[in-house]
Design a protein around this motif. Structure first.
Motif, PDB file in Angstrom:
ATOM      1  N   ALA A   1       0.840  -1.199   0.000  1.00 58.35           N
ATOM      2  CA  ALA A   1       0.000   0.000   0.000  1.00 58.35           C
ATOM      3  C   ALA A   1       0.877   1.252   0.000  1.00 58.35           C
ATOM      4  CB  ALA A   1      -0.907   0.012   1.217  1.00 58.35           C
ATOM      5  N   LEU A   2       0.370   2.294  -0.634  1.00 58.32           N
ATOM      6  CA  LEU A   2       1.032   3.597  -0.611  1.00 58.32           C
ATOM      7  C   LEU A   2       0.479   4.402   0.563  1.00 58.32           C
ATOM      8  CD1 LEU A   2       0.873   4.517  -4.402  1.00 58.32           C
ATOM      9  CD2 LEU A   2       2.870   3.743  -3.125  1.00 58.32           C
ATOM     10  N   ASN A   3       1.266   5.352   1.029  1.00 58.78           N
ATOM     11  CA  ASN A   3       0.782   6.220   2.092  1.00 58.78           C
ATOM     12  C   ASN A   3       1.159   7.667   1.788  1.00 58.78           C
ATOM     13  OD1 ASN A   3       3.470   6.732   3.063  1.00 58.78           O
ATOM     14  ND2 ASN A   3       3.399   4.791   4.178  1.00 58.78           N
TER      15      ASN A   3
ATOM     16  N   ILE B   1       3.704   5.140  -9.274  1.00 64.03           N
ATOM     17  CA  ILE B   1       3.104   3.880  -9.708  1.00 64.03           C
ATOM     18  C   ILE B   1       3.516   2.783  -8.733  1.00 64.03           C
ATOM     19  CG2 ILE B   1       2.994   2.157 -11.554  1.00 64.03           C
ATOM     20  CD1 ILE B   1       3.648   4.433 -13.539  1.00 64.03           C
ATOM     21  N   ASN B   2       2.515   2.059  -8.225  1.00 62.94           N
ATOM     22  CA  ASN B   2       2.768   0.978  -7.278  1.00 62.94           C
ATOM     23  C   ASN B   2       2.341  -0.358  -7.872  1.00 62.94           C
ATOM     24  OD1 ASN B   2       3.380  -0.453  -4.941  1.00 62.94           O
ATOM     25  ND2 ASN B   2       1.367  -0.079  -4.066  1.00 62.94           N
ATOM     26  N   PHE B   3       3.308  -1.250  -8.022  1.00 66.19           N
ATOM     27  CA  PHE B   3       3.057  -2.584  -8.565  1.00 66.19           C
ATOM     28  C   PHE B   3       2.747  -3.611  -7.480  1.00 66.19           C
ATOM     29  CE2 PHE B   3       5.547  -0.590 -11.919  1.00 66.19           C
ATOM     30  CZ  PHE B   3       4.868  -0.992 -13.061  1.00 66.19           C
ATOM     31  N   GLY B   4       2.863  -3.239  -6.213  1.00 69.35           N
ATOM     32  CA  GLY B   4       2.752  -4.209  -5.131  1.00 69.35           C
ATOM     33  C   GLY B   4       1.338  -4.578  -4.725  1.00 69.35           C
TER      34      GLY B   4
ATOM     35  N   LEU C   1      -2.997  -2.440 -10.010  1.00 69.49           N
ATOM     36  CA  LEU C   1      -2.002  -1.389 -10.166  1.00 69.49           C
ATOM     37  C   LEU C   1      -2.536  -0.088  -9.569  1.00 69.49           C
ATOM     38  CD1 LEU C   1       0.788  -0.741 -11.647  1.00 69.49           C
ATOM     39  CD2 LEU C   1      -0.670   0.388 -13.333  1.00 69.49           C
ATOM     40  N   GLU C   2      -1.716   0.565  -8.769  1.00 68.88           N
ATOM     41  CA  GLU C   2      -2.063   1.866  -8.209  1.00 68.88           C
ATOM     42  C   GLU C   2      -1.210   2.921  -8.891  1.00 68.88           C
ATOM     43  OE1 GLU C   2      -3.173   0.827  -3.611  1.00 68.88           O
ATOM     44  OE2 GLU C   2      -1.073   1.146  -4.089  1.00 68.88           O
ATOM     45  N   PHE C   3      -1.825   4.047  -9.248  1.00 62.60           N
ATOM     46  CA  PHE C   3      -1.068   5.148  -9.840  1.00 62.60           C
ATOM     47  C   PHE C   3      -1.732   6.467  -9.484  1.00 62.60           C
ATOM     48  CE2 PHE C   3      -4.182   3.836 -12.952  1.00 62.60           C
ATOM     49  CZ  PHE C   3      -4.734   5.027 -13.375  1.00 62.60           C
ATOM     50  N   LYS C   4      -0.901   7.492  -9.470  1.00 67.70           N
ATOM     51  CA  LYS C   4      -1.408   8.835  -9.174  1.00 67.70           C
ATOM     52  C   LYS C   4      -0.538   9.843  -9.909  1.00 67.70           C
ATOM     53  CE  LYS C   4      -2.673  11.899  -5.421  1.00 67.70           C
ATOM     54  NZ  LYS C   4      -4.076  12.116  -5.428  1.00 67.70           N
ATOM     55  N   ARG C   5      -1.199  10.815 -10.559  1.00 69.13           N
ATOM     56  CA  ARG C   5      -0.495  11.916 -11.205  1.00 69.13           C
ATOM     57  C   ARG C   5      -0.305  13.038 -10.198  1.00 69.13           C
ATOM     58  NH1 ARG C   5      -4.395  10.752 -15.345  1.00 69.13           N
ATOM     59  NH2 ARG C   5      -3.399  10.133 -17.278  1.00 69.13           N
ATOM     60  N   PHE C   6       0.853  13.675 -10.262  1.00 66.55           N
ATOM     61  CA  PHE C   6       1.136  14.838  -9.426  1.00 66.55           C
ATOM     62  C   PHE C   6       1.567  15.966 -10.345  1.00 66.55           C
ATOM     63  CE2 PHE C   6       1.567  11.244  -6.695  1.00 66.55           C
ATOM     64  CZ  PHE C   6       1.117  11.669  -5.466  1.00 66.55           C
ATOM     65  N   VAL C   7       0.987  17.144 -10.131  1.00 64.67           N
ATOM     66  CA  VAL C   7       1.289  18.311 -10.953  1.00 64.67           C
ATOM     67  C   VAL C   7       1.921  19.367 -10.069  1.00 64.67           C
ATOM     68  CG1 VAL C   7       0.337  20.107 -12.439  1.00 64.67           C
ATOM     69  CG2 VAL C   7      -0.636  17.804 -12.488  1.00 64.67           C
TER      70      VAL C   7
END
Length: 133
Positions: A90-92, A114-117, A121-127
């Protein structure tokens, strides 16, 4: 100094391609591998899709417009998009803060985490919202 907002639409197609490549890697490999395995597979997938990306690129870190060191980024895509990979269950918030700080320190406009675990698949864009100096 006046803020110059980043136009997300200008990067949507490119980040979409990167996310699509990451989804393909996740479909094929699933979970359970070390980050470096996903990194190598994503490099192959990006190349197959014609996306220009540099892997493990040593990038300068800036503080108050002065270079203070360097660090390797997982990927720099088309010289503008930072891609940070993880292989965690998990991402935090600390992972989110990390990529936001990287965008600032590397003077880049947009990043992908990007998290493959995870099972999906988890991903998030940051601007980057502050001006790039």
């Amino acid at each position: 100094m006046e803020k110059t907002p980043v136009n997300l639409d200008a990067y949507r197609e490119l980040t979409g391609k990167v996310i699509g490549c990451a989804m393909q890697v996740h479909r094929v490999l699933g979970t359970g591998f070390q980050e470096v395995i996903y990194q190598r597979a994503l490099a192959i997938e990006l190349e197959q899709c014609g996306v220009v990306a540099q892997r493990e690129l040593e990038m300068p870190i800036y503080y108050r417009q002065k270079e203070i060191g360097s660090r390797r980024v997982d990927f720099l895509v088309e010289e503008t998009v930072l891609v940070e990979l993880k292989a965690l269950s998990a991402l935090n918030e600390a992972h989110h803060a990390q990529i936001i700080n990287y965008l600032e320190a590397y003077r880049l406009p947009i990043g992908l985490l990007i998290n493959f675990g995870a099972s999906s698949l988890e991903f998030k864009r940051f601007v980057k919202t502050r001006p790039i100096y």
